[in-house]
Write a protein that holds these residues in place. Structure first.
Motif, PDB file in Angstrom:
ATOM      1  N   UNK A  60       0.809  -1.217   0.000  1.00 26.23           N
ATOM      2  CA  UNK A  60       0.000   0.000   0.000  1.00 26.23           C
ATOM      3  C   UNK A  60       0.844   1.270   0.000  1.00 26.23           C
ATOM      4  N   UNK A  61       0.276   2.340  -0.534  1.00 25.68           N
ATOM      5  CA  UNK A  61       0.835   3.674  -0.371  1.00 25.68           C
ATOM      6  C   UNK A  61       0.014   4.366   0.715  1.00 25.68           C
ATOM      7  N   UNK A  62       0.701   5.097   1.601  1.00 22.47           N
ATOM      8  CA  UNK A  62      -0.020   5.799   2.669  1.00 22.47           C
ATOM      9  C   UNK A  62      -0.491   7.155   2.150  1.00 22.47           C
ATOM     10  N   UNK A  63      -1.814   7.313   1.961  1.00 25.62           N
ATOM     11  CA  UNK A  63      -2.356   8.580   1.451  1.00 25.62           C
ATOM     12  C   UNK A  63      -2.468   9.615   2.550  1.00 25.62           C
ATOM     13  N   UNK A  64      -2.838   9.140   3.747  1.00 26.50           N
ATOM     14  CA  UNK A  64      -3.009  10.072   4.855  1.00 26.50           C
ATOM     15  C   UNK A  64      -2.729   9.354   6.159  1.00 26.50           C
ATOM     16  N   UNK A  65      -2.258  10.097   7.142  1.00 30.19           N
ATOM     17  CA  UNK A  65      -2.060   9.578   8.491  1.00 30.19           C
ATOM     18  C   UNK A  65      -2.629  10.625   9.430  1.00 30.19           C
ATOM     19  N   UNK A  66      -3.945  10.576   9.638  1.00 23.97           N
ATOM     20  CA  UNK A  66      -4.621  11.601  10.445  1.00 23.97           C
ATOM     21  C   UNK A  66      -4.293  11.402  11.920  1.00 23.97           C
ATOM     22  N   UNK A  67      -3.732  12.436  12.542  1.00 25.76           N
ATOM     23  CA  UNK A  67      -3.369  12.340  13.949  1.00 25.76           C
ATOM     24  C   UNK A  67      -4.623  12.188  14.802  1.00 25.76           C
ATOM     25  N   UNK A  68      -4.504  11.399  15.856  1.00 27.05           N
ATOM     26  CA  UNK A  68      -5.652  11.164  16.721  1.00 27.05           C
ATOM     27  C   UNK A  68      -6.107  12.401  17.458  1.00 27.05           C
ATOM     28  N   UNK A  69      -7.420  12.594  17.532  1.00 27.19           N
ATOM     29  CA  UNK A  69      -7.963  13.691  18.332  1.00 27.19           C
ATOM     30  C   UNK A  69      -9.417  13.374  18.656  1.00 27.19           C
ATOM     31  N   UNK A  70      -9.935  13.998  19.700  1.00 29.32           N
ATOM     32  CA  UNK A  70     -11.326  13.739  20.098  1.00 29.32           C
ATOM     33  C   UNK A  70     -12.315  14.117  19.000  1.00 29.32           C
ATOM     34  N   UNK A  71     -11.931  15.043  18.119  1.00 30.86           N
ATOM     35  CA  UNK A  71     -12.835  15.490  17.052  1.00 30.86           C
ATOM     36  C   UNK A  71     -13.192  14.361  16.088  1.00 30.86           C
ATOM     37  N   UNK A  72     -12.355  13.328  16.049  1.00 33.52           N
ATOM     38  CA  UNK A  72     -12.624  12.208  15.140  1.00 33.52           C
ATOM     39  C   UNK A  72     -13.802  11.367  15.590  1.00 33.52           C
ATOM     40  N   UNK A  73     -14.135  11.463  16.867  1.00 31.59           N
ATOM     41  CA  UNK A  73     -15.109  10.541  17.440  1.00 31.59           C
ATOM     42  C   UNK A  73     -16.494  11.176  17.526  1.00 31.59           C
ATOM     43  N   UNK A  74     -17.484  10.327  17.608  1.00 31.78           N
ATOM     44  CA  UNK A  74     -18.817  10.834  17.939  1.00 31.78           C
ATOM     45  C   UNK A  74     -18.739  11.360  19.369  1.00 31.78           C
ATOM     46  N   UNK A  75     -19.505  12.404  19.671  1.00 32.87           N
ATOM     47  CA  UNK A  75     -19.372  13.030  20.985  1.00 32.87           C
ATOM     48  C   UNK A  75     -19.958  12.122  22.064  1.00 32.87           C
ATOM     49  N   UNK A  76     -19.525  12.378  23.307  1.00 32.16           N
ATOM     50  CA  UNK A  76     -19.978  11.550  24.428  1.00 32.16           C
ATOM     51  C   UNK A  76     -21.496  11.610  24.576  1.00 32.16           C
ATOM     52  N   UNK A  77     -22.068  12.791  24.388  1.00 35.05           N
ATOM     53  CA  UNK A  77     -23.518  12.911  24.555  1.00 35.05           C
ATOM     54  C   UNK A  77     -24.247  12.161  23.446  1.00 35.05           C
ATOM     55  N   UNK A  78     -23.655  12.143  22.244  1.00 34.70           N
ATOM     56  CA  UNK A  78     -24.257  11.412  21.137  1.00 34.70           C
ATOM     57  C   UNK A  78     -24.315   9.914  21.421  1.00 34.70           C
ATOM     58  N   UNK A  79     -23.356   9.425  22.162  1.00 30.21           N
ATOM     59  CA  UNK A  79     -23.320   8.003  22.513  1.00 30.21           C
ATOM     60  C   UNK A  79     -24.191   7.700  23.730  1.00 30.21           C
ATOM     61  N   UNK A  80     -24.785   8.744  24.311  1.00 28.02           N
ATOM     62  CA  UNK A  80     -25.707   8.535  25.428  1.00 28.02           C
ATOM     63  C   UNK A  80     -25.058   8.643  26.792  1.00 28.02           C
ATOM     64  N   UNK A  81     -23.797   9.143  26.822  1.00 31.09           N
ATOM     65  CA  UNK A  81     -23.139   9.274  28.120  1.00 31.09           C
ATOM     66  C   UNK A  81     -23.432  10.638  28.720  1.00 31.09           C
ATOM     67  N   UNK A  82     -23.502  10.690  30.040  1.00 30.64           N
ATOM     68  CA  UNK A  82     -23.696  11.966  30.725  1.00 30.64           C
ATOM     69  C   UNK A  82     -22.450  12.823  30.528  1.00 30.64           C
ATOM     70  N   UNK A  83     -22.648  14.075  30.219  1.00 22.34           N
ATOM     71  CA  UNK A  83     -21.465  14.938  30.022  1.00 22.34           C
ATOM     72  C   UNK A  83     -21.448  16.061  31.018  1.00 22.34           C
TER      73      UNK A  83
END
Lengths: 413, 291
Positions: free
Chosen positions: A390-413
């Motif tokens: 494979x060729x690596x097209x992108x290596x997106x650095x990890x961050x909370x923005x990548x995830x669905x938010x805690x409230x969206x998953x039903x967790x108390x925030x």
């Protein structure tokens, strides 16, 4: 079941083996105490069935993680042992094996499971018994509030992360997108991820075809897909389904008309059907060995794996076995033992970098925040060697923005 | 929904059906003539694909693989008949069924040990790569070739059985082996040849499927189920039944895939259920026949 690291001389080995076998027989009542000193990790994984290739890689990598810790003297002087069990890709089997691991083998934590349904079953059991479970399955339903518990950790990437990264690389505003989706949890979650990503980008959905899980022939879906005239075809399925679907799409000339994109591009499936078929296919990944030119931890992981496996390279799903077990052992190291509450606490605070860069478990849902790779399958003439897939097209650095938010998953925030 | 799409879909169904026909044919011939329910048929299909791949890479040409693998695996089938199946003639139908079921496990594990559990790439022969413009749409050349080849094989098989002396002996042997023996025909040799033919057809199906699907040790298990469904719909032991039912199943799967894709696999079982309700012996089966 790595028990190496013994310092006894080769000449004494045979004698020692005989002696210890005899001693073990005599010391039956003492085994209970001796077992308390070992740290045992349960590892259910589908050693038989269509995901067996991925499962075997996971076991090799998990054993490597255990070996490296044992070589350094274990955790607080205690050796670590990995108890691998075949879950046969079956939720019932996995639940039984997990229960056995907890009740009979007295494991201190469980890591593993590859399929989403199996992962749910393991999570049910570990949650009820208050045992830590680090999941290395892509599906992230166990992160949602209704299935989550403080003992649940999710080391693998999730559908939201991979589809968003792949869509960012491949979709543009106004593009027409069609989907071929395996009709079960994995496919549905990937489709949801892609649709969300394409809506954000402004690409148009022109059609979705759900296919039965494990189908051998995809030709009957092709005329319809061609008639939709999309610019991009997203194929969301796993294992051999991915290999067969892509192969048959290519046979029908799909690639001349549109680009093929997958949520997760699988190392083993690329090997199973060859470079010509996969050429130009783009997909997400948690790991690719070629990352070693960019990442020190990848280079170290590759080197350790090669040394332990006769020069072979680690694969994507194998790497999950390493980072899943590795992160757990690191937390146990910090916690100074296996006390569940202390280890949970340590996992929540853990910053680890085992295969590709910094990772940590998000507090609310215990999802591992990590980088996402986007890979493109190389054409045969561009490959430097058999492993240069494979060729690596992108290596997106990890961050909370990548995830669905805690409230969206039903967790108390 | 326009007409050209439906025609393309029909063609996909016929190509799919062609592989089913060739595989079910081997199963039904062995049952019809020998009364053996061959559960190793799927495993032999898989072995055929591996043999085709191996011979193709050895000789450098797909065509040698396509020609030699069915012959070689057919000979292997004769060995199986001679060493294992032969001993069970005249006993209940369960005995050969269990034997072949066990044999299929041995074959699959054997292939796993030799070639590994991961799939192996089986490239499409260079002459047949790509699509052909049919005016209404594009269709893979390779699948058109499969349809044509299966048609030729069927024709040859039909001519042999209906128009030659060998065919006469085979047909008579299926009806009354005792009389054939009285007439001086070595019926054991006929059965040996029939089993070899059945296995050779399974292997041919495997080689033909190779370039369409990935080649792996488990590829036979799904095919076995499909072949049994086709055989049951067509009527156990009926050659015409296998051909009609194979095409029927292929076309049904294809047309259902157009309107309700997630039902594509179930339709074949639904079809079987309907046929069994109306004609329990299958479309071309003979009533009361259980070998």
């Amino acid at each position: 079941m790595s028990k190496s690291g013994s310092t006894s001389k080769i000449t004494r080995r045979t004698a020692l083996a005989g002696l210890s076998a005899g001693a073990a027989l005599l010391a039956m009542p003492r085994i209970g105490r001796a077992a308390d000193e070992t740290i045992r990790i349960g590892f259910p994984t589908p050693l038989t069935g269509p995901f067996a290739a991925e499962a075997r890689d996971q076991v090799k990598c998990a054993e490597l993680a255990v070996k490296l810790v044992n070589d350094k003297g274990g955790i607080g002087g205690r050796k670590v042992e990995l108890l691998v069990r075949d879950d046969k890709l079956n939720a019932g089997e996995a639940a039984t094996r997990t229960l056995e691991l907890i009740e009979k083998d007295k494991v201190h934590a469980v890591v593993g499971a590859l399929s989403s349904a199996v992962q749910l079953a393991v999570n049910e059991v570990t949650r009820a018994r208050g045992v830590i479970y680090v999941s290395i399955s892509q599906s992230d339903t166990i992160n949602e509030a209704k299935d989550f518990s403080k003992y649940t950790f999710h080391e693998a990437l999730n559908p939201h992360m991979t589809t968003a990264a792949v869509a960012r690389q491949t979709l543009k505003k106004g593009m027409k997108v069609a989907h071929l989706v395996a009709d079960y949890a994995y496919g549905h979650e990937m489709l949801r991820g892609f649709k969300r990503a394409q809506a954000a980008i402004g690409a148009d959905n022109v059609g979705e075809i759900l296919h039965p899980f494990g189908a051998a022939d995809y030709s009957t879906f092709m005329p319809r897909l061609m008639s939709l005239r999309p610019d991009v075809l997203c194929i969301s399925n796993f294992g051999r389904d991915q290999a067969n679907a892509i192969k048959q799409a290519v046979d029908f000339g799909v690639k001349q008309q549109m680009k093929i994109v997958v949520p997760v591009i699988l190392h083993n499936q690329r090997l199973a059907v060859g470079p010509d078929v996969f050429e130009g296919v783009v997909g997400g990944a948690n790991y690719y060995w070629g990352l070693e030119s960019q990442s020190k931890s990848a280079a170290a992981f590759n080197a350790a794996f090669k040394a332990a496996n006769g020069g072979a390279i680690p694969t994507d799903y194998g790497a999950y076995g390493y980072s899943g077990v590795g992160s757990l052992l690191a937390a146990m190291q910090t916690a100074g033992g296996t006390d569940t509450d202390k280890v949970v606490d340590a996992l929540e605070k853990l910053q680890y970098d085992l295969t590709k860069g910094p990772q940590h478990y998000r507090k609310c849902d215990h999802q591992s925040v990590q980088s996402v790779l986007v890979l493109e399958s190389k054409k045969k003439s561009a490959m430097a060697g058999d492993n240069d897939l494979f060729a690596i097209l992108a290596n997106d650095t990890g961050s909370d923005d990548m995830l669905r938010s805690c409230s969206e998953l039903g967790h108390a925030t | 929904m326009d007409l050209s799409l439906i025609i393309m879909q029909l063609l996909s169904g016929i190509a799919l059906g062609a592989v089913l026909v060739i595989t079910a044919l081997g199963l039904t011939i062995v049952f019809g003539m020998l009364g053996v329910v061959n559960f190793a048929h799927g495993a032999l299909f898989m072995i055929g694909a591996y043999a085709g791949l191996y011979l193709a890479s050895l000789t450098g040409s797909f065509w040698w693989g396509l020609l030699l693998a069915p012959i070689l695996i057919g000979a292997f089938g004769m060995l199986i008949e001679f060493v294992l199946i032969r001993r069970l003639y005249g006993r209940s139908i369960d005995d050969p069924l269990l034997l072949t079921f066990g044999l299929s496990y041995v074959l699959v594990e054997g292939v796993r040990i030799v070639f590994g559990s991961d799939g192996i790439p089986f490239p499409t022969p260079p002459q047949l790569i790509g699509v052909l413009d049919l005016g209404i749409g594009f269709f893979p050349r390779y699948r058109l070739f499969v349809i044509a080849l299966v048609a030729v094989v069927l024709l040859v098989l039909w001519l042999t059985l209906e128009k030659t002396r060998v065919g006469l002996i085979v047909r008579a042997g299926a009806r009354d082996p005792t009389i054939m023996q009285v007439l001086g025909v070595d019926i054991g040799r006929v059965w040996l040849a029939i089993f070899g033919l059945g296995v050779g057809l399974a292997a041919l199906g495997g080689v033909l499927a190779g370039p369409m699907r990935s080649v792996n040790p488990e590829m036979g298990s799904l095919v076995l189920a499909e072949a049994f469904v086709v055989t049951v719909i067509g009527g156990l032991g009926s050659i015409v039944g296998a051909v009609v039912a194979g095409l029927m199943v292929g076309i049904s799967i294809s047309l259902v895939a157009l309107f309700a894709p997630e039902m594509a696999t179930i339709v074949m079982f639904a079809l079987m259920a309907v046929v069994l309700l109306i004609r329990p012996q299958g479309l071309f089966g003979v009533r009361g026949r259980t070998a």
